[in-house]
Design a protein around this motif. Structure first.
Motif, PDB file in Angstrom:
ATOM      1  N   ARG A  54       0.845  -1.191   0.000  1.00  0.00           N
ATOM      2  CA  ARG A  54       0.000   0.000   0.000  1.00  0.00           C
ATOM      3  C   ARG A  54       0.878   1.238   0.000  1.00  0.00           C
ATOM      4  N   HIS A  55       0.506   2.227  -0.775  1.00  0.00           N
ATOM      5  CA  HIS A  55       1.220   3.503  -0.831  1.00  0.00           C
ATOM      6  C   HIS A  55       0.218   4.637  -0.670  1.00  0.00           C
ATOM      7  N   GLU A  56       0.462   5.488   0.295  1.00  0.00           N
ATOM      8  CA  GLU A  56      -0.395   6.651   0.525  1.00  0.00           C
ATOM      9  C   GLU A  56       0.116   7.815  -0.309  1.00  0.00           C
ATOM     10  N   GLY A  89      -6.648   7.222  -6.567  1.00  0.00           N
ATOM     11  CA  GLY A  89      -6.264   5.903  -6.080  1.00  0.00           C
ATOM     12  C   GLY A  89      -6.344   4.840  -7.156  1.00  0.00           C
ATOM     13  N   LEU A 102      -6.474   0.540  -7.355  1.00  0.00           N
ATOM     14  CA  LEU A 102      -6.539  -0.790  -6.766  1.00  0.00           C
ATOM     15  C   LEU A 102      -6.050  -1.784  -7.807  1.00  0.00           C
ATOM     16  N   THR A 136      -2.148   7.102  -4.935  1.00  0.00           N
ATOM     17  CA  THR A 136      -2.401   6.207  -3.813  1.00  0.00           C
ATOM     18  C   THR A 136      -2.665   4.817  -4.399  1.00  0.00           C
ATOM     19  N   SER A 190      -3.195   0.519  -3.791  1.00  0.00           N
ATOM     20  CA  SER A 190      -3.496  -0.631  -2.941  1.00  0.00           C
ATOM     21  C   SER A 190      -3.342  -1.903  -3.769  1.00  0.00           C
ATOM     22  N   PRO A 248      -3.657  -5.676  -2.680  1.00  0.00           N
ATOM     23  CA  PRO A 248      -3.895  -6.662  -1.618  1.00  0.00           C
ATOM     24  C   PRO A 248      -3.472  -8.076  -2.006  1.00  0.00           C
ATOM     25  N   GLU A 266     -11.204  -3.412  -0.265  1.00  0.00           N
ATOM     26  CA  GLU A 266     -10.125  -2.467  -0.567  1.00  0.00           C
ATOM     27  C   GLU A 266     -10.629  -1.300  -1.417  1.00  0.00           C
ATOM     28  N   LEU A 279     -10.360   2.681  -0.500  1.00  0.00           N
ATOM     29  CA  LEU A 279      -9.804   3.675  -1.419  1.00  0.00           C
ATOM     30  C   LEU A 279     -10.818   4.755  -1.753  1.00  0.00           C
ATOM     31  N   THR A 287       3.799   1.189   2.286  1.00  0.00           N
ATOM     32  CA  THR A 287       3.875   0.119   3.278  1.00  0.00           C
ATOM     33  C   THR A 287       3.762  -1.203   2.549  1.00  0.00           C
ATOM     34  N   GLY A 288       4.484  -2.207   3.036  1.00  0.00           N
ATOM     35  CA  GLY A 288       4.442  -3.523   2.401  1.00  0.00           C
ATOM     36  C   GLY A 288       5.828  -4.064   2.241  1.00  0.00           C
TER      37      GLY A 288
END
Length: 259
Positions: free
Chosen positions: A11-13, A18, A20, A45, A47, A49, A76, A80, A257-258
């Motif tokens: 995940r990146h903010e 966004g 996915l 952003t 995501s 998963p 998810e 988002l 993050t990840g």
């Protein structure tokens, strides 16, 4: 359950746009991680998963089914959507089918979709006997690693659990019936030489969606896992250009993050 190294979710903010990303059947986020990194580096952003039952051992996938995999990406998407002003969904293989169903179900909440070698049918004679054979045989040969380029390795299972494959076939039939409900701008990229999903799946998607803004791109140099293959850079650039065309305001860089 220990996640295989490299198969972790990501995940990146970033900014208020966004994306996915949905990985494929028996695969993992690793097959899409370079794509996710590319988008994150451009301020989006992101995501990516890990689908239930994936990224550990094939035995862990046996009790899971399409409701679990779809449920994960649906959650998810909602996260988002709460975080971002505009959301796009991208997918590879079965991830393409997940993408198409999200588009059919969520309508205007999704600004556009990108699918790479989307799968919407289980092919071969074995598909007809899956309802019975899945009770007698636990698994069959794996599907991962169809890459033309020397070097890249896809992290995924070397066995396909047949209970999960049966559920996948049911999901594909559901998605096929919902394709006319897909109205968002669509970018579809597919490999003419694909040893996992035939080009007929892409043709069927293109023939049945209701989208009026449709772009088809052939990935002449790549096999199924094109996101790790020769055409990867083109996929990344074309998908980012697609976002910029539809949602020109791109957010600022954030944190990742990840794995």
């Amino acid at each position: 359950m220990t996640v295989l190294p490299g198969a972790e979710p990501f995940r990146h903010e970033g900014g208020d746009i966004g994306v996915l990303l949905c990985h494929g059947f028996t695969g993992s986020p690793q097959s899409l991680r370079p794509w996710a990194d590319f988008l994150a580096a451009r301020g989006l952003t992101v995501s990516l998963p890990l689908l239930p039952g994936h990224g550990t051992r094939w035995e862990d996938m046996r009790p899971t089914g399409w409701q679990d995999w779809y449920g994960e990406v649906d959650r998810e998407l909602r996260v988002l959507s709460d975080r971002c002003a505009r959301v796009f969904v991208f997918g590879l293989s079965m991830g393409g089918a997940l993408t198409l169903r999200l588009a059919a179900q969520h309508g205007d909440a999704i600004s556009g979709i990108v699918v790479v070698n989307p799968a919407i049918a289980v092919h071969g004679a074995g598909a007809r006997v899956l309802p019975v054979v899945r009770h007698l045989v636990p698994s069959t040969k794996g599907l991962v690693g169809d890459i033309a380029k020397d070097g890249p390795v896809e992290i995924g299972y070397d066995r396909v659990p047949l209970h999960a494959a049966y559920s996948l076939g049911r999901f594909f039939r559901l998605v096929d019936g919902e394709l006319p409900q897909v109205t968002q701008p669509l970018l579809l990229l597919h490999s003419p030489e694909d040893h996992v999903v035939p080009p007929s799946d892409s043709r069927r998607v293109l023939s049945r969606v209701s989208s009026t803004d449709v772009t088809e791109i052939l990935l002449e140099q790549s096999y199924h896992v094109a996101t790790l293959d020769y055409d990867a850079d083109r996929i990344f650039a074309e998908s980012h250009a697609f976002i910029e065309r539809i949602a020109p305001s791109v957010g600022e860089e954030g944190t990742a993050t990840g794995g």
